[in-house]
Structures are given as structure tokens and as C-alpha cells.
Design a protein around this motif. Sequence first.
Motif, PDB file in Angstrom:
ATOM      1  N   ALA A  36     109.948 -22.283 -15.783  1.00  0.00           N
ATOM      2  CA  ALA A  36     111.028 -21.406 -16.222  1.00  0.00           C
ATOM      3  C   ALA A  36     110.453 -20.331 -17.138  1.00  0.00           C
ATOM      4  O   ALA A  36     110.797 -19.149 -17.031  1.00  0.00           O
ATOM      5  CB  ALA A  36     112.116 -22.214 -16.934  1.00  0.00           C
ATOM      6  N   MET A  39     108.475 -17.623 -15.269  1.00  0.00           N
ATOM      7  CA  MET A  39     109.227 -16.549 -14.611  1.00  0.00           C
ATOM      8  C   MET A  39     109.021 -15.230 -15.349  1.00  0.00           C
ATOM      9  O   MET A  39     109.124 -14.155 -14.752  1.00  0.00           O
ATOM     10  CB  MET A  39     110.724 -16.900 -14.558  1.00  0.00           C
ATOM     11  CG  MET A  39     111.096 -17.998 -13.589  1.00  0.00           C
ATOM     12  SD  MET A  39     110.790 -17.607 -11.867  1.00  0.00           S
ATOM     13  CE  MET A  39     112.192 -16.540 -11.477  1.00  0.00           C
ATOM     14  N   LEU A  40     108.708 -15.329 -16.661  1.00  0.00           N
ATOM     15  CA  LEU A  40     108.389 -14.135 -17.456  1.00  0.00           C
ATOM     16  C   LEU A  40     107.238 -13.356 -16.831  1.00  0.00           C
ATOM     17  O   LEU A  40     107.275 -12.121 -16.751  1.00  0.00           O
ATOM     18  CB  LEU A  40     107.982 -14.567 -18.875  1.00  0.00           C
ATOM     19  CG  LEU A  40     109.031 -14.552 -19.966  1.00  0.00           C
ATOM     20  CD1 LEU A  40     108.446 -15.151 -21.232  1.00  0.00           C
ATOM     21  CD2 LEU A  40     109.510 -13.134 -20.237  1.00  0.00           C
ATOM     22  N   LEU A  42     106.233 -13.442 -13.718  1.00  0.00           N
ATOM     23  CA  LEU A  42     106.655 -12.879 -12.437  1.00  0.00           C
ATOM     24  C   LEU A  42     107.413 -11.575 -12.660  1.00  0.00           C
ATOM     25  O   LEU A  42     107.179 -10.567 -11.983  1.00  0.00           O
ATOM     26  CB  LEU A  42     107.511 -13.902 -11.682  1.00  0.00           C
ATOM     27  CG  LEU A  42     107.984 -13.496 -10.291  1.00  0.00           C
ATOM     28  CD1 LEU A  42     106.799 -13.230  -9.377  1.00  0.00           C
ATOM     29  CD2 LEU A  42     108.876 -14.568  -9.692  1.00  0.00           C
ATOM     30  N   VAL A  43     108.336 -11.608 -13.649  1.00  0.00           N
ATOM     31  CA  VAL A  43     109.104 -10.401 -13.965  1.00  0.00           C
ATOM     32  C   VAL A  43     108.156  -9.308 -14.469  1.00  0.00           C
ATOM     33  O   VAL A  43     108.285  -8.136 -14.091  1.00  0.00           O
ATOM     34  CB  VAL A  43     110.205 -10.703 -15.016  1.00  0.00           C
ATOM     35  CG1 VAL A  43     110.834  -9.420 -15.528  1.00  0.00           C
ATOM     36  CG2 VAL A  43     111.266 -11.609 -14.411  1.00  0.00           C
TER      37      VAL A  43
ATOM     38  N   MET B  72     113.857 -14.340  -7.213  1.00  0.00           N
ATOM     39  CA  MET B  72     114.337 -14.009  -8.565  1.00  0.00           C
ATOM     40  C   MET B  72     115.659 -14.722  -8.862  1.00  0.00           C
ATOM     41  O   MET B  72     115.821 -15.374  -9.896  1.00  0.00           O
ATOM     42  CB  MET B  72     114.550 -12.495  -8.703  1.00  0.00           C
ATOM     43  CG  MET B  72     113.279 -11.693  -8.784  1.00  0.00           C
ATOM     44  SD  MET B  72     112.460 -11.986 -10.365  1.00  0.00           S
ATOM     45  CE  MET B  72     110.909 -11.166 -10.051  1.00  0.00           C
ATOM     46  N   PHE B  76     115.712 -17.972 -11.255  1.00  0.00           N
ATOM     47  CA  PHE B  76     116.322 -17.920 -12.586  1.00  0.00           C
ATOM     48  C   PHE B  76     117.539 -18.841 -12.693  1.00  0.00           C
ATOM     49  O   PHE B  76     117.779 -19.444 -13.745  1.00  0.00           O
ATOM     50  CB  PHE B  76     116.691 -16.482 -12.964  1.00  0.00           C
ATOM     51  CG  PHE B  76     115.556 -15.756 -13.625  1.00  0.00           C
ATOM     52  CD1 PHE B  76     115.130 -16.123 -14.898  1.00  0.00           C
ATOM     53  CD2 PHE B  76     114.892 -14.730 -12.980  1.00  0.00           C
ATOM     54  CE1 PHE B  76     114.065 -15.467 -15.509  1.00  0.00           C
ATOM     55  CE2 PHE B  76     113.827 -14.067 -13.583  1.00  0.00           C
ATOM     56  CZ  PHE B  76     113.425 -14.440 -14.855  1.00  0.00           C
ATOM     57  N   GLY B  79     116.102 -22.366 -12.881  1.00  0.00           N
ATOM     58  CA  GLY B  79     115.431 -22.539 -14.172  1.00  0.00           C
ATOM     59  C   GLY B  79     116.414 -22.641 -15.331  1.00  0.00           C
ATOM     60  O   GLY B  79     116.243 -23.458 -16.230  1.00  0.00           O
ATOM     61  N   LEU B  83     116.784 -25.839 -17.727  1.00  0.00           N
ATOM     62  CA  LEU B  83     116.563 -25.799 -19.172  1.00  0.00           C
ATOM     63  C   LEU B  83     117.807 -26.280 -19.913  1.00  0.00           C
ATOM     64  O   LEU B  83     117.714 -26.941 -20.946  1.00  0.00           O
ATOM     65  CB  LEU B  83     116.203 -24.377 -19.620  1.00  0.00           C
ATOM     66  CG  LEU B  83     114.798 -23.884 -19.256  1.00  0.00           C
ATOM     67  CD1 LEU B  83     114.597 -22.456 -19.741  1.00  0.00           C
ATOM     68  CD2 LEU B  83     113.721 -24.781 -19.867  1.00  0.00           C
ATOM     69  N   GLY B 115     113.979  -8.258 -13.229  1.00  0.00           N
ATOM     70  CA  GLY B 115     113.178  -8.624 -12.056  1.00  0.00           C
ATOM     71  C   GLY B 115     113.756  -8.037 -10.773  1.00  0.00           C
ATOM     72  O   GLY B 115     113.032  -7.434  -9.978  1.00  0.00           O
TER      73      GLY B 115
END
Lengths: 127, 126
Positions: A36, A39-40, A42-43, B72, B76, B79, B83, B115
Motif C-alpha cells: 500500500a 503505491m507511492l 507507482l504514482v 491504480m 488503491f 490497499g 490498511l 495516478g
Amino acid sequence: MAWKDSRPMSPHLQVYRLPLTALISIGHRATGAALAGGMLFLVWAVASAAAGPESFETAQAVFGSWFGKLVLFGFTAALYLHFFNGLRHMVWDAGKGFDLEHARLGNKIVLGGTAVMTVLTWIVASA
Amino acid sequence: MDYRTPLSKARGLGSAKEGVHHWWAQRMTALALTPLTIWFCFSVASLSTFSYDAFSAWLQGPMNAALMLAVMIAGFYHGAIGLQVIIEDYVSNVPVRTAMIVLVKGAAWLLGLVGCMSVILVALGG
């Protein structure tokens, strides 16, 4: 009520050697949290491409460095562990594979699959 | 005198048959991410070079752009609820827990939008 027995409680986390199934279970959560966060990256990669060639080169220099590659390799392994163990969770969700024999077989498939796919992905990447 | 009906008192306090929504969404996004993960790993790994031109040319293919948007969104979403479950398990202080979940969801929305916007900009631009 106070605990009067001085013998250690079992299974107690501090004295209990976690079986492989338990280690993979907590590993699933740990890799999930890490991914998770990942993902930073990836962005960052796509946003730097959207911002133009200069910023993409900057991001590429970081990802392409030996440390960047090491981190990406770690993320690849984490991704595949979460991937294979996630598939295993779906089998469990279907109510199958809870006995010890299949739990151990699952361990092998998850760890073996993770190793094979991680190496395979990086062989393709460096080819 | 209490004019509220038993039904109105109960509303919003318990399951409205949506109690498994997050659980189900976690599985459905996982299902979507199964082929997407393989596609993503091997597509990125197969890029001949990691130059700006090679990367943007790859992302300008409509299929690649669409699948990248799917990565994306599903990534997200998956994720953020993952979380949330971790926070709900380990943070017992309710105000802190709520604040953390709001923060995670806000960050997921913001980063997810950045993203997606970036994928679209690269796909349309060049």
C-alpha cells in the motif's frame, strides 16, 4: 482473576516458535501494508512521466540505481507473496484446505511461487 | 414521551445487510488484481529501456493505459480497505482510529487521482 500459575502460558508469543503458516499469515499483512505504501512509488513513476522527460529522468535515476533496484526487487517479492497467499485466502474463503496437510502444501506453493515468479520477473527485466 | 419507533432507533446501529461490503470488496478487488498484477509486472519488466520515450510510448497504447488505470483504482481501493482493517485491529482508541482511517482514505483518494490523472495525461499527450 489473577494468574497464579507461574508456568508460561502457551502458546505465548514470546516463547512460542511461530509455525510457518503463522509467519506467512503475518507476512501477508506486513507485505500488504508495505505494498500500500509502495503505491507511492507507482504514482511517482507515472506522475514524473506526465510532468515531462526531465522529471522522468530524475525518477528513473532513483529507480535504476543499485539501491532503487534492491527496493524494487523487495517490492516484487512482497507483491508475489501477497499475490500467492491472497489466492490461498480465496481457497480458504471457499471453505477448502484447512487441514494440516493442505496448510503445509499451501506453504510450499506460496513460498515456491513467490521465489519462482520474483526471479522470472527479474530475468525478463534484465533480458 | 418518546415518539421514535423501535425501527427508527435501530436504524444505522447495525447491519443493514451491508456488513460484508468491505470483506466482499476486498475479495473482488483482489480478483481483479490477480491478472492485473501479472500483466503489470511482466509489461514493465519487458520494456526494452526505461527511457521517457519508451515508457510514454508504452503508456500511450489504449489497452496499456486502460489497464494501468485499473491497476491504480483497484490497487488503491484494495490497499485502503486493507490498511483500514489493520488500523481497526491494532488501534483501540476510537478517535485516533477514526482519524487514521480518514487520513488513509484521503491519501488513497488523492494519490489515486494523481495516478489516474498522470496515466491519462501521458496517454493523451506525448
